[in-house]
Structure formats: C-alpha cells, structure tokens
Design an enzyme around this catalytic site. Structure first.
Site, PDB file in Angstrom:
ATOM      1  N   ASP A 152     -18.258 -76.348  24.200  1.00  0.00           N
ATOM      2  CA  ASP A 152     -19.273 -75.398  23.777  1.00  0.00           C
ATOM      3  C   ASP A 152     -18.610 -74.472  22.747  1.00  0.00           C
ATOM      4  O   ASP A 152     -17.385 -74.470  22.598  1.00  0.00           O
ATOM      5  CB  ASP A 152     -19.778 -74.616  24.992  1.00  0.00           C
ATOM      6  N   ASP A 172     -19.843 -70.635  21.469  1.00  0.00           N
ATOM      7  CA  ASP A 172     -19.830 -69.208  21.791  1.00  0.00           C
ATOM      8  C   ASP A 172     -19.374 -68.974  23.221  1.00  0.00           C
ATOM      9  O   ASP A 172     -19.931 -69.543  24.166  1.00  0.00           O
ATOM     10  CB  ASP A 172     -21.227 -68.609  21.599  1.00  0.00           C
ATOM     11  N   ASP A 185     -18.957 -72.093  29.181  1.00  0.00           N
ATOM     12  CA  ASP A 185     -18.846 -70.733  29.719  1.00  0.00           C
ATOM     13  C   ASP A 185     -20.128 -70.255  30.381  1.00  0.00           C
ATOM     14  O   ASP A 185     -20.135 -69.160  30.943  1.00  0.00           O
ATOM     15  CB  ASP A 185     -18.450 -69.750  28.608  1.00  0.00           C
TER      16      ASP A 185
END
Length: 223
Positions: free
Chosen positions: A18, A20, A168
């Site tokens: 991923d 961000d 995250d």
C-alpha cells in the site's frame, strides 16, 4: 500482554505495498486538504478525518450522502488539491532501503489513490516508481474488495497466494485477506492499535528482505 504475531515464516514471489501510511506518510497533507473540504461542507472535521484513510476518495464522499454533492466532481477537486499540496510528505523510516533491496519487477504499489496523486506523493517522498502501480482508477471495486491486490499479482505475473502485502488499514488488510494473501501491518502512523491478528511492525528500520537461492523473497527482523 499479548504476544506480537510472528512474521510470515515462508517465502514469497512478490511483495505488494500500500502507499499512504505504509511506505510514506502523507497524513499532514491529506488532512489539510480534507479538513478544508469538510469544514466547507459543515462536517465535524475531527470526527470525519479518521474515516478518509484506506479508501478511494469518491467512495469516502459517496458514503456521506451529502445532499446536492456530486461525489465524482468533489473527488476530482480533492485530488487536484492533494496533488498540489505535497508539503510534509516523507518516506517511512527504512522504506527506501527495504524497497531498494528487492529485485526489480518483484514488487508493486497497490494504492487507493488516483495514479496522478500516487505518482506525486511517491516522488515527494523520494521513493522510486515501481514497474507495477495499481491505482484507484484501475479497478471497479477498491479496497476492502480483493480486486486491487489481485490485479497487482496478475500484473507481476505471480499467483495471489505467493504475494506478501504490506498495509496500514483494516480496509487494506481485508482486501489482502480476500485475495488470499498474507499481510504485515505497518503501525508508525497509527494513533490507536488495529484489531487484527496479522504480524505488525512499526516501520522498516528493523526489517530486511532476503532473496533466497531459488529467487524467492523472505522478510526477517534484523538481529
């Protein structure tokens, strides 16, 4: 005290990241843009901002069901503003070295951000563009559907079950699980622990990627 789950004890064909909150932090920039937008629409900014992470912009706006608001047009406006505001975007500690240690063509970025925004943020963080970048407009269904990670595996030419995901958010972890992939959650940007049983790391400072003799990838904690 609950023990931290161990890192996956197996080898993989590819790593999928991923963007961000996983390899770079754009929280300050994103929250500046989204905060101004939310205030302009009379939303409770403090309550709204935690909901923007891990999903596509249009889906976040659509879920609000604001009267008279066109989610497509508003998403385009926010994306333009985010591309122009990259101040404070930084690579997460150790991410650049970790990625640089991976063989070319064996890793991808799979993000909920539009491609133009992803490229702007990756450049601002000083990270390399991968050979494969899956962005918001590349799939009909974004995370937590499995589609983004499945597309990343297909573009790399590897089986989904042979990919390891770095994420995250819960939406991202659910997407990876639905794709049949193992995950590691990166927690450095978290204000509160995620309710998940996957292995967690603060950042990449204590991680290393090992390429095995048969060309597979393994992740280990540094001694």
């Amino acid at each position: 005290m609950t023990a931290t789950p161990a890192l996956p004890q197996r080898d993989f064909s590819a790593f999928l990241f991923d963007m961000d909150g996983t390899i770079l932090t754009s929280i300050k920039a994103a929250e500046r843009v989204w905060g101004d937008w939310a205030a302009g629409h009379g939303l409770d900014v403090a309550a709204f901002l935690p909901t923007i992470h891990g999903k596509r912009t249009e889906e976040t706006i659509r879920a609000l069901e604001l009267p008279g608001v066109d989610p497509v047009a508003e998403a385009a406006f926010i994306t333009r503003a985010e591309i122009e505001d990259v101040a404070g975007i930084e690579a997460i500690e150790g991410a650049a070295d970790f990625i640089a240690s991976l063989p070319a063509g064996r890793w991808a970025i799979v993000t909920s951000a539009p491609r133009a925004l992803a490229e702007a943020r990756i450049a601002a963080a000083g990270l390399p563009l991968p050979a494969v970048l899956v962005a918001a407009e590349d799939v009909e269904r974004g995370k937590p559907a499995p589609d983004p990670f499945l597309l990343g595996a297909r573009k790399l030419g590897v089986k989904p079950e042979d990919c390891l995901v770095f994420e995250d958010t819960l939406a991202g972890l659910r997407s990876a699980a639905a794709a049949g992939m193992d995950s590691i959650v990166v927690t450095v940007t978290h204000a509160h622990p995620l309710e998940t049983d996957v292995a967690s790391v603060l950042d990449y400072a204590d991680l290393r990627a090992v390429t095995t003799a048969d060309g597979l990838l393994r992740v280990q904690r540094r001694p």
